[in-house]
Design an enzyme around this catalytic site. Sequence first.
Site, short mmCIF file in Angstrom:
data_model
loop_
_atom_site.label_atom_id
_atom_site.label_comp_id
_atom_site.label_asym_id
_atom_site.label_seq_id
_atom_site.Cartn_x
_atom_site.Cartn_y
_atom_site.Cartn_z
N ASP A 168 23.84 -29.75 101.16
CA ASP A 168 22.78 -29.07 100.42
C ASP A 168 22.48 -29.75 99.08
O ASP A 168 21.39 -29.59 98.54
CB ASP A 168 23.16 -27.61 100.16
CG ASP A 168 23.24 -26.81 101.44
OD1 ASP A 168 22.31 -26.93 102.25
OD2 ASP A 168 24.22 -26.08 101.64
N HIS B 268 32.91 -26.81 100.29
CA HIS B 268 32.58 -26.40 101.65
C HIS B 268 33.77 -25.67 102.25
O HIS B 268 34.93 -25.93 101.89
CB HIS B 268 32.23 -27.64 102.51
CG HIS B 268 31.62 -27.30 103.82
ND1 HIS B 268 32.37 -27.09 104.96
CD2 HIS B 268 30.32 -27.11 104.19
CE1 HIS B 268 31.56 -26.80 105.97
NE2 HIS B 268 30.32 -26.81 105.53
#
Length: 450
Positions: free
Chosen positions: A387, A328
């Site tokens: 996700d 991320h």
Amino acid sequence: MEQKFEFDNWIKEYAGKFGADKIEPSLYTKYDVKRGLRDSDGRGVLTGLTNISDVSGFRVEGNERVPIPGELYYQGIDVRKLVKGFHESRHGFEETVFLLLFGELPTQSELDTFLHLLGQMRPLPENFNRDVIMKAPSKNIMNIMQRCVLTLYSYDDNPDDISIEHVLAQSLGLIARFPVIAAYGYQSYRHKFMDSSLVVHRPKAELSTAENILRLLRPDPSFTDLEAQVLDIALVLHAEHGGGNNSSFTTHVISTTGTDTYSTVAGSLGSLKGPRHGGANLKVQQMIADLKANVTDTESDDQVRDYLSKVLNKEAFDKRGLIYGMGHAIYTISDPRAEILKEYACKLSEAEGYEKEFALYDRVERIAKDLITNRRNVHKPVCANVDLYSGFVYSVLKIPVELFTPIFAIARIAGWSAHRIEEISNNGKIIRPAYKYVGHHKDYVPIDER
């Protein structure tokens, strides 16, 4: 046919001209251009201030960034504590929407009124489904959502009014109607392109957003309490993530022009539609499917490690060298959204008989962390992002892949609305970054001399 052939050839010929004179990469360094509005270390360039949410994955000690477990705050409240506050007692998405919009958690009386208002606003205008959605179905539900949002402009008596009161009313209408638009758009898509029976259920005012989504999508509009609870948690975790993510920044950019709410939200939807933003969980699902097709024993750490190594080496899946669902831009040690959703994904997998499937996702997360850190000499920790588990949750809930990104939009419209109102309230300048011209000036040549 001949005209189309000539047009196609013309397009092919002239499209080839683009990219022939690409910008020299060294010029970005020469002029200190922040590509993607990011510094050289990947951090976003500071372009604004917000009270709405705080996203952090490190703290600064001296001149160094020290990784910390990921933190996410909605209007100053830790999302972990927010989720814990309504865990197993009530659905929390609507409460989260109230918090994001107004900066404070609602009292029970305020929440009851808010739930009633959203329930009353859910139905679409009369014949809207027939005249707007069903008459022009699309294979991409995000396209349908954009079109519907823009069309709702015509149903507003004063659509260009950007007073706080009117923008708030418009925002609440879109927040309430997004689940209905997405569900009806999907049902029309199935009917048109998959030759399926058309199933249209009306939303129920007394149901939560999560409950209405499941009700509207299923031929038999029934669902378990756990199914609705897990979807509600997913909506809460996707409702907001700072002003710098692409779609929220888009909301700010468009809002500073003074345009209407419908045009602004259509732009935000266009941003989220991109596979680099809202479509990431679908890439995870595709990668896992490819893993299953190429690994004989998905319970073997060695075989899964070998597959993921090939992914990193650009030898497997889409050959881009990315293990989707990992890493991320801000979070390092952990993504709080992923940790929370993983817990609920585990409960859901046990209830629905998907324990083996959940174990595979957990195995991918564990092995990928080690592979990425060791093989790419990454000095900061690498964590799973939300996700990795959101697509799994949607699949277990039998939500079709065509709705993965629309579900994201159903949640994130809350954050977009809060950011739009914040931008309008602060009456900021129109956002206009600069681009340096690096081409060459040329003399004009008359047409008969070219």
